[in-house]
Design an enzyme around this catalytic site. Structure first.
Site, PDB file in Angstrom:
ATOM      1  N   CYS A 182       0.878  -1.179   0.000  1.00 37.85           N
ATOM      2  CA  CYS A 182       0.000   0.000   0.000  1.00 37.85           C
ATOM      3  C   CYS A 182       0.918   1.233   0.000  1.00 37.85           C
ATOM      4  CB  CYS A 182      -0.881  -0.070   1.252  1.00 37.85           C
ATOM      5  SG  CYS A 182      -2.084   1.236   1.390  1.00 37.85           S
ATOM      6  N   CYS A 205      -6.831   6.183  -9.827  1.00 43.67           N
ATOM      7  CA  CYS A 205      -6.820   6.847  -8.521  1.00 43.67           C
ATOM      8  C   CYS A 205      -6.194   8.226  -8.636  1.00 43.67           C
ATOM      9  CB  CYS A 205      -6.096   6.007  -7.489  1.00 43.67           C
ATOM     10  SG  CYS A 205      -4.344   5.920  -7.716  1.00 43.67           S
TER      11      CYS A 205
HETATM   12  C1  LIG Z   1      -4.068   5.214   4.214  1.00 39.40           C
HETATM   13  C2  LIG Z   1      -4.688   4.516   3.035  1.00 39.40           C
HETATM   14  C3  LIG Z   1      -5.028   5.251   1.898  1.00 39.40           C
HETATM   15  C4  LIG Z   1      -5.586   4.594   0.791  1.00 39.40           C
HETATM   16  N1  LIG Z   1      -5.921   5.338  -0.315  1.00 39.40           N
HETATM   17  C5  LIG Z   1      -6.541   4.733  -1.364  1.00 39.40           C
HETATM   18  C6  LIG Z   1      -6.959   5.500  -2.501  1.00 39.40           C
HETATM   19  O1  LIG Z   1      -6.741   6.718  -2.578  1.00 39.40           O
HETATM   20  N2  LIG Z   1      -7.594   4.845  -3.504  1.00 39.40           N
HETATM   21  C7  LIG Z   1      -7.838   3.490  -3.451  1.00 39.40           C
HETATM   22  O2  LIG Z   1      -8.427   2.956  -4.394  1.00 39.40           O
HETATM   23  N3  LIG Z   1      -7.446   2.752  -2.387  1.00 39.40           N
HETATM   24  C8  LIG Z   1      -6.813   3.336  -1.352  1.00 39.40           C
HETATM   25  N4  LIG Z   1      -6.432   2.592  -0.261  1.00 39.40           N
HETATM   26  C9  LIG Z   1      -6.690   1.140  -0.260  1.00 39.40           C
HETATM   27  C10 LIG Z   1      -8.117   0.824   0.190  1.00 39.40           C
HETATM   28  O3  LIG Z   1      -8.418   1.535   1.364  1.00 39.40           O
HETATM   29  C11 LIG Z   1      -8.256  -0.683   0.400  1.00 39.40           C
HETATM   30  O4  LIG Z   1      -8.028  -1.283  -0.840  1.00 39.40           O
HETATM   31  C12 LIG Z   1      -9.633  -1.038   0.889  1.00 39.40           C
HETATM   32  O5  LIG Z   1      -9.900  -0.472   2.150  1.00 39.40           O
HETATM   33  C13 LIG Z   1      -9.767  -2.555   0.960  1.00 39.40           C
HETATM   34  O6  LIG Z   1     -11.078  -2.858   1.306  1.00 39.40           O
HETATM   35  P1  LIG Z   1     -11.457  -4.286   1.917  1.00 39.40           P
HETATM   36  O7  LIG Z   1     -12.942  -4.346   1.883  1.00 39.40           O
HETATM   37  O8  LIG Z   1     -10.693  -5.356   1.225  1.00 39.40           O
HETATM   38  O9  LIG Z   1     -10.890  -4.308   3.422  1.00 39.40           O
HETATM   39  P2  LIG Z   1     -10.781  -3.235   4.592  1.00 39.40           P
HETATM   40  O10 LIG Z   1     -11.039  -1.851   4.143  1.00 39.40           O
HETATM   41  O11 LIG Z   1      -9.482  -3.522   5.255  1.00 39.40           O
HETATM   42  O12 LIG Z   1     -11.946  -3.651   5.598  1.00 39.40           O
HETATM   43  C14 LIG Z   1     -11.966  -4.868   6.292  1.00 39.40           C
HETATM   44  C15 LIG Z   1     -13.352  -5.116   6.860  1.00 39.40           C
HETATM   45  O13 LIG Z   1     -13.358  -6.409   7.492  1.00 39.40           O
HETATM   46  C16 LIG Z   1     -13.829  -6.299   8.824  1.00 39.40           C
HETATM   47  N5  LIG Z   1     -13.123  -7.332   9.602  1.00 39.40           N
HETATM   48  C17 LIG Z   1     -11.786  -7.521   9.747  1.00 39.40           C
HETATM   49  N6  LIG Z   1     -11.556  -8.586  10.540  1.00 39.40           N
HETATM   50  C18 LIG Z   1     -12.756  -9.086  10.890  1.00 39.40           C
HETATM   51  C19 LIG Z   1     -13.176 -10.179  11.693  1.00 39.40           C
HETATM   52  N7  LIG Z   1     -12.314 -11.010  12.310  1.00 39.40           N
HETATM   53  N8  LIG Z   1     -14.505 -10.375  11.874  1.00 39.40           N
HETATM   54  C20 LIG Z   1     -15.418  -9.558  11.268  1.00 39.40           C
HETATM   55  N9  LIG Z   1     -15.077  -8.517  10.492  1.00 39.40           N
HETATM   56  C21 LIG Z   1     -13.760  -8.287  10.303  1.00 39.40           C
HETATM   57  C22 LIG Z   1     -13.520  -4.876   9.249  1.00 39.40           C
HETATM   58  O14 LIG Z   1     -14.405  -4.479  10.288  1.00 39.40           O
HETATM   59  C23 LIG Z   1     -13.788  -4.113   7.935  1.00 39.40           C
HETATM   60  O15 LIG Z   1     -15.165  -3.861   7.812  1.00 39.40           O
HETATM   61  C24 LIG Z   1      -5.842   3.204   0.847  1.00 39.40           C
HETATM   62  C25 LIG Z   1      -5.497   2.466   2.004  1.00 39.40           C
HETATM   63  C26 LIG Z   1      -4.928   3.107   3.096  1.00 39.40           C
HETATM   64  C27 LIG Z   1      -4.591   2.309   4.335  1.00 39.40           C
END
Ligand SMILES: Cc1cc2nc3c(=O)[nH]c(=O)nc-3n(C[C@H](O)[C@H](O)[C@H](O)COP(=O)(O)OP(=O)(O)OC[C@H]3O[C@@H](n4cnc5c(N)ncnc54)[C@H](O)[C@@H]3O)c2cc1C
Length: 402
Positions: free
Chosen positions: A159, A343
């Site tokens: 990331c 992005c």
């Molecule tokens: C600082 C930062 C800036 C970013 N900027 C960008 C950007 O500008 N553009 C872009 O496209 N992407 C960006 N990203 C990347 C993007 O945020 C991630 O790709 C995205 O959040 C991934 O989504 P996800 O649904 O896979 O998981 P996550 O967002 O990590 O969410 C995980 C989910 O799972 C749940 N969970 C976890 N463990 C458990 C468990 N044991 N039991 C039940 N629930 C659980 C959590 O509560 C949450 O709801 C950025 C990331 C960061 C950290």
């Protein structure tokens, strides 16, 4: 048909909304389980760290929008998944499923480098809401007691975009406060060249970032392996320590514990191997999307850099997986597509728009890289539009840039 979704962020929420577009409540009972009761717009965490947003402004409770789509929301933490019995276990109960979508994102693998933090060491990183609040406090302390800063990523990070956003954001904030002359900023990255970002770079992004960092007197080094973070410095392989009173270092990621410890589900890092439709390669009825998925690196680099999994890519995965589930219920197979990425990087006073299609090189299309203030305004507008749309129970089209 019982469909259980784990995770309430970009992956889980998009799967829920997309499934409901194809399957009525009579045809599928959909349950979303997440340990956080709010959806947070993670790409805005750097703005929260800089004091430009509050967490409240960039998040909303999941229960009401999901209820409006007739999706049951359970604020529970998953502790295990039994793919033979087709049951998910939480601290409270068991959830049997016919189809399961895992979108639980990451765990920060802070054990990889001594000092990565904030809760395991003196380093800071905006990888979650609590860590972002901690970072915001560290930046406030820096403003009252200025000193050198390192912004970087540890070996194996995936990331990388936030490294640039945080370096430019901090530079901008310090200039506004007339404190920049007291704060040397260094970017230390494992990337072989600036803007590689785990995807082999994107068109002219390297030249653009080099010019932008040099213009702002931000020192940078590439192919750097950070080995330790202390309260005074960042130590790296083969170089003297870089003094730093505020070290913001993005960690390598791993799968969450419940996934990593469930037998037969993930690779040694806790990421889930999937096929082109985001189905688990072995477990029947199991899908994974987003950061939880195992994707191999784009290329071999002197210091490891892993393949990115952005929010925009996560939503494309969610769309493909949800459509495949709906198609399979009807005895068909869903379509698949290569992931693209769009992005906008915030550079403080302007933005850089990047579009790569596909994300993984080689590419037929030349990547688009464009810089200017309108892109920053577009990023701010997208954040508002995304939150307003998702909060109303609607899915944001993946054709829009991030
Ligand atoms: C600082 C930062 C800036 C970013 N900027 C960008 C950007 O500008 N553009 C872009 O496209 N992407 C960006 N990203 C990347 C993007 O945020 C991630 O790709 C995205 O959040 C991934 O989504 P996800 O649904 O896979 O998981 P996550 O967002 O990590 O969410 C995980 C989910 O799972 C749940 N969970 C976890 N463990 C458990 C468990 N044991 N039991 C039940 N629930 C659980 C959590 O509560 C949450 O709801 C950025 C990331 C960061 C950290």
């Amino acid at each position: 048909m019982r469909i259980v979704i784990l995770g309430g962020s970009f992956g889980g929420l998009s799967v829920a909304y997309e499934l409901r577009r194809h399957l009525s409540p009579e045809r599928a009972e959909i349950t979303l389980v997440a340990k956080d009761e709010r959806f947070s717009f993670v790409p805005s965490f750097p703005w929260v760290a800089m004091g430009r947003r509050t967490l409240e402004q960039i998040s909303f409770p999941l229960a009401a929008p999901l209820a409006s789509r007739k999706v049951r929301f359970l604020n529970e933490t998953v502790t295990g998944i039994d793919t033979d019995a087709k049951v998910v276990t939480t601290a409270r109960r068991e959830h049997p499923y016919d189809f399961l979508v895992i979108a639980t994102g990451h765990r920060s693998a802070n054990e990889a480098v001594p000092g990565l933090g904030p809760f395991d060491g003196p380093g800071h990183s905006p990888m979650s809401a609590p860590e972002t609040i901690e970072l915001a406090g560290a930046i406030r302390s820096l403003l009252s007691d200025p000193g050198p800063v390192v912004v970087g990523a540890a070996p194996g990070a995936s990331c990388i975009g936030p490294v640039y956003e945080l370096a430019f954001g901090l530079d901008h904030l310090l200039r506004q406060r007339k404190l920049r002359h007291q704060v040397p900023i260094s970017v230390l990255t494992p990337e072989p060249s600036l803007g590689h970002m785990g995807m082999g770079g994107a068109g002219k992004i390297r030249q653009l970032l080099e010019a932008a960092l040099e213009e702002r007197d931000i020192a940078y080094r590439t192919s750097i392996a950070i080995t330790k973070i202390t309260r005074e410095a960042v130590e790296t392989e083969g170089l003297p320590p870089t003094p730093s009173v505020c070290s913001i270092v993005i960690p390598p990621l791993a799968g969450v514990e419940a996934v990593a410890t469930s037998p037969g589900l993930s690779n040694p890092k806790g990421f889930i191997p999937v096929d082109a439709r985001y189905r688990h390669q072995l477990a029947d009825g199991v899908y994974a999307v987003g950061v939880a998925v195992a994707l191999p690196p784009a290329d071999e680099t002197p210091v490891p850099v892993n393949f990115p999994k952005t929010g925009h890519m996560t939503e494309q995965m969610a769309e493909i997986a949800a459509r495949d589930i709906a198609a399979r219920i009807d005895g068909r197979e869903g379509a698949t597509a290569e992931l693209s990425a769009r992005c906008v990087l915030d550079m403080g006073d302007r933005g850089v728009y990047m579009a790569v299609d596909p994300v993984r090189p080689p590419r037929d299309k030349i990547p688009t890289v464009s810089e200017g203030r309108p892109w920053l305004l577009a990023k701010q507008a997208f954040e508002r539009a995304y939150l307003a749309t998702a909060r109303r129970g609607r899915k944001v089209p993946t054709t829009i840039g991030w």
